[in-house]
Motif scaffolding. Structure first.
Motif, mmCIF file in Angstrom:
data_model
loop_
_atom_site.group_PDB
_atom_site.id
_atom_site.type_symbol
_atom_site.label_atom_id
_atom_site.label_comp_id
_atom_site.label_asym_id
_atom_site.label_seq_id
_atom_site.Cartn_x
_atom_site.Cartn_y
_atom_site.Cartn_z
ATOM 1 N N ARG A 7 1.332 8.260 -9.280
ATOM 2 C CA ARG A 7 1.649 7.642 -7.989
ATOM 3 C C ARG A 7 2.935 6.824 -8.066
ATOM 4 N N PHE A 8 3.142 6.180 -9.213
ATOM 5 C CA PHE A 8 4.355 5.368 -9.357
ATOM 6 C C PHE A 8 5.596 6.256 -9.294
ATOM 7 N N HIS A 9 5.545 7.391 -9.977
ATOM 8 C CA HIS A 9 6.708 8.293 -9.942
ATOM 9 C C HIS A 9 6.943 8.829 -8.531
ATOM 10 N N GLU A 10 5.879 9.068 -7.817
ATOM 11 C CA GLU A 10 6.040 9.503 -6.416
ATOM 12 C C GLU A 10 6.675 8.395 -5.569
ATOM 13 N N ALA A 11 6.220 7.176 -5.800
ATOM 14 C CA ALA A 11 6.781 6.047 -5.050
ATOM 15 C C ALA A 11 8.257 5.841 -5.389
ATOM 16 N N LEU A 12 8.618 6.073 -6.654
ATOM 17 C CA LEU A 12 10.022 5.955 -7.055
ATOM 18 C C LEU A 12 10.878 6.974 -6.315
ATOM 19 N N LEU A 13 10.333 8.164 -6.153
ATOM 20 C CA LEU A 13 11.061 9.205 -5.422
ATOM 21 C C LEU A 13 11.307 8.800 -3.973
ATOM 22 N N VAL A 14 10.277 8.228 -3.367
ATOM 23 C CA VAL A 14 10.415 7.757 -1.981
ATOM 24 C C VAL A 14 11.531 6.703 -1.906
ATOM 25 N N ALA A 15 11.553 5.816 -2.900
ATOM 26 C CA ALA A 15 12.578 4.767 -2.913
ATOM 27 C C ALA A 15 13.971 5.370 -3.080
ATOM 28 N N GLU A 16 14.068 6.349 -3.959
ATOM 29 C CA GLU A 16 15.364 7.009 -4.170
ATOM 30 C C GLU A 16 15.831 7.726 -2.919
ATOM 31 N N GLU A 17 14.888 8.415 -2.274
ATOM 32 C CA GLU A 17 15.248 9.139 -1.046
ATOM 33 C C GLU A 17 15.705 8.193 0.053
ATOM 34 N N ALA A 18 15.210 6.966 -0.006
ATOM 35 C CA ALA A 18 15.651 5.968 0.975
ATOM 36 C C ALA A 18 17.012 5.385 0.595
ATOM 37 N N GLY A 19 17.528 5.800 -0.559
ATOM 38 C CA GLY A 19 18.859 5.350 -0.967
ATOM 39 C C GLY A 19 18.853 4.205 -1.961
ATOM 40 N N LEU A 20 17.690 3.826 -2.462
ATOM 41 C CA LEU A 20 17.640 2.723 -3.426
ATOM 42 C C LEU A 20 17.934 3.239 -4.833
ATOM 43 N N ARG A 21 18.675 2.467 -5.591
ATOM 44 C CA ARG A 21 18.970 2.801 -6.989
ATOM 45 C C ARG A 21 18.631 1.593 -7.856
ATOM 46 N N PRO A 22 17.336 1.295 -8.009
ATOM 47 C CA PRO A 22 16.963 0.070 -8.743
ATOM 48 C C PRO A 22 17.406 0.140 -10.202
ATOM 49 N N GLU A 23 17.832 -1.005 -10.669
ATOM 50 C CA GLU A 23 18.295 -1.151 -12.050
ATOM 51 C C GLU A 23 17.109 -0.977 -13.016
ATOM 52 N N VAL A 24 15.966 -1.515 -12.662
ATOM 53 C CA VAL A 24 14.796 -1.411 -13.547
ATOM 54 C C VAL A 24 13.565 -0.904 -12.792
ATOM 55 N N ARG A 25 12.928 0.069 -13.422
ATOM 56 C CA ARG A 25 11.644 0.590 -12.932
ATOM 57 C C ARG A 25 10.621 0.235 -13.996
ATOM 58 N N THR A 35 0.864 -1.187 0.000
ATOM 59 C CA THR A 35 0.000 0.000 0.000
ATOM 60 C C THR A 35 0.900 1.237 0.000
ATOM 61 N N LEU A 36 0.355 2.337 -0.431
ATOM 62 C CA LEU A 36 1.146 3.576 -0.437
ATOM 63 C C LEU A 36 1.547 3.941 0.995
ATOM 64 N N ASP A 37 0.697 3.629 1.947
ATOM 65 C CA ASP A 37 1.005 3.919 3.355
ATOM 66 C C ASP A 37 2.201 3.106 3.855
ATOM 67 N N ASP A 38 2.248 1.850 3.443
ATOM 68 C CA ASP A 38 3.329 0.972 3.929
ATOM 69 C C ASP A 38 4.620 1.133 3.134
ATOM 70 N N TRP A 39 4.543 1.809 2.003
ATOM 71 C CA TRP A 39 5.680 1.877 1.077
ATOM 72 C C TRP A 39 6.951 2.450 1.721
ATOM 73 N N PRO A 40 6.869 3.581 2.427
ATOM 74 C CA PRO A 40 8.119 4.107 3.016
ATOM 75 C C PRO A 40 8.778 3.096 3.961
ATOM 76 N N GLY A 41 7.987 2.367 4.710
ATOM 77 C CA GLY A 41 8.544 1.370 5.618
ATOM 78 C C GLY A 41 9.194 0.223 4.866
ATOM 79 N N LEU A 42 8.575 -0.188 3.752
ATOM 80 C CA LEU A 42 9.129 -1.290 2.956
ATOM 81 C C LEU A 42 10.452 -0.876 2.309
ATOM 82 N N VAL A 43 10.492 0.314 1.724
ATOM 83 C CA VAL A 43 11.749 0.716 1.058
ATOM 84 C C VAL A 43 12.850 0.961 2.099
ATOM 85 N N ALA A 44 12.485 1.464 3.274
ATOM 86 C CA ALA A 44 13.498 1.691 4.315
ATOM 87 C C ALA A 44 14.113 0.361 4.746
ATOM 88 N N ARG A 45 13.266 -0.629 4.924
ATOM 89 C CA ARG A 45 13.747 -1.960 5.321
ATOM 90 C C ARG A 45 14.628 -2.566 4.216
#
Ligand code: PLP
Length: 373
Positions: free
Chosen positions: A181-199, A135-145
């Motif tokens: 929403r996907f682009h927003e979620a990607l930003l959250v992932a990037e801010e958490a330090g993730l650099r995924p090879e494929v989006r 869920t969008l709510d749980d997303w920051p917690g998932l990417v942080a983990r």
């Protein structure tokens, strides 16, 4: 002959090549879940790779392992893990075999990470299908983990992705919203330090109709098999249906005017005619909703199914002809010889071509043409 499904691997290679060229510079993932949409998971996967798919995609861990056991060594994503996969060791085998595995929750992520060394993990966010994904709510917690696991060297986050709800209707505003929403979620992932090879976000319909959704990779299933993922949308792609289903006539005979045909007598002959018995029924994936509405071809002529589809057989109207037993009947195919297509069958039955090709099987034997030598 016996009832058989003929799969044209040259068509699958052609379709993969066509799709890869269409979406470039995005890469192509060919989705071969559900036994390659009824075309054979291993053979379809091989043909798709030969046509330029750099990734294969499947739903389940056992499907991923089936591809690995058959010798596939390329990039491979699965997205429907279960607690049982950790319990019975399948997850550990998948990590060991370099399968990219999708996590939707911290719980499942931790399970994947615990299953082996430096698991390749992809994270899925639910942007509006309300099916799989965080869920969008749980997303920051998932990417942080996930970032924590990555920093500790326990996992690699190789991808971040989502899935459309309405891609076959390009005008539906849900598409824009999901992409945003996907682009927003990607930003959250990037801010958490993730650099995924494929989006990635696009399935067949989006890959064809929505260039903005192609990103790094598209996940194309149905179009690979030459079927149209968006039959109501205006577009033109050079794809060839890969599957033909045929069966030999078991019997042809006369029936008199006024006779009812098949269970319940839902069709009654308004004049004397001949009928043919085709040895394929709902036990083989011929939809019972096709009763009285499906058509087939016999010796190049369209013939209507009369009455109910039974478990093992259907009756077709031969209009007075009496072809010998063994005469080939084409249920559906590419349509090049006047036969119905899987799309025609789907429309007659009120379903989608996905369901027609995925469910046909049962006692049909599968045979491959166009095998690369
Ligand atoms: C099945 C599936 C696809 C492929 O969908 P098509 O419409 O057949 O291209 C892509 N992504 C996910 C998550 C799927 O489940």
């Amino acid at each position: 002959m016996r009832p058989e499904i003929v799969v044209d691997l040259a068509a699958i290679r052609h379709n993969a090549r066509t799709l890869a060229a269409l979406v470039a510079p995005a890469a192509l993932m060919t989705v071969v879940k559900a036994d390659g949409y009824g075309h054979g998971i291993v053979e379809s996967g091989r043909a798709a790779r030969a046509g330029g798919a750099t990734w294969l995609g499947v739903a389940t861990v056992p499907e991923a392992l089936e591809l690995r056991d058959a010798g596939d060594t390329g990039r491979l994503l699965c997205w429907l893990t279960l607690p049982a996969d950790a319990e019975d060791g399948s997850l550990a085998r998948a990590v060991e075999a370099d399968v990219d595995i999708t996590a939707y929750t911290v719980e499942r992520l931790d399970e994947i990470v615990a299953a082996g060394a430096r698991a390749r993990v992809q994270l899925k966010v639910d942007t509006g299908l309300s099916r799989g994904g965080s869920t969008l709510d749980d997303w920051p917690g998932l990417v942080a983990r996930a970032a924590e696991h990555e920093r500790a060297g326990r996992a690699r986050v190789t991808g971040v992705w989502s899935h459309f709800a309405c891609s076959e209707e390009p005008e539906d505003p849900a598409n824009d919203l999901q992409e945003k929403r996907f682009h927003e979620a990607l930003l959250v992932a990037e801010e958490a330090g993730l650099r995924p090879e494929v989006r990635h976000l696009a399935n067949s319909a989006a890959a064809i109709l929505r260039p903005s959704s192609r990103l790094d990779l598209v996940r194309v299933g149905l179009a690979t098999f030459g079927l149209d993922p968006a039959p109501d949308a205006d577009h033109d792609t050079d794809l060839r249906p890969a599957m033909t289903a045929t069966a030999p006539l078991a019997l042809a005979k006369q029936i008199a005017k006024g006779e009812g045909v098949s269970y319940g007598h839902h069709w009654v002959a308004d004049e004397a005619t001949t009928v043919g018995l085709v040895p394929a029924g709902y036990g083989d994936g011929v939809p019972r909703h096709g009763s009285n509405v499906l058509e087939v071809t016999v010796e190049g002529v369209r013939r209507p199914v009369r009455g109910r589809v039974c478990m093992d057989q259907v009756v077709v109207d031969l209009g007075g002809d009496l072809p010998p037993a063994g005469t080939p009947v084409t249920l559906f195919g590419p349509g090049d010889h006047g036969e119905p297509t899987a799309q025609d069958w789907a429309e007659a039955c009120g379903t989608i071509s996905y369901e027609i090709v995925t469910r046909i099987g049962g006692r049909f034997e599968r045979r491959y043409e166009g095998v690369e030598t």
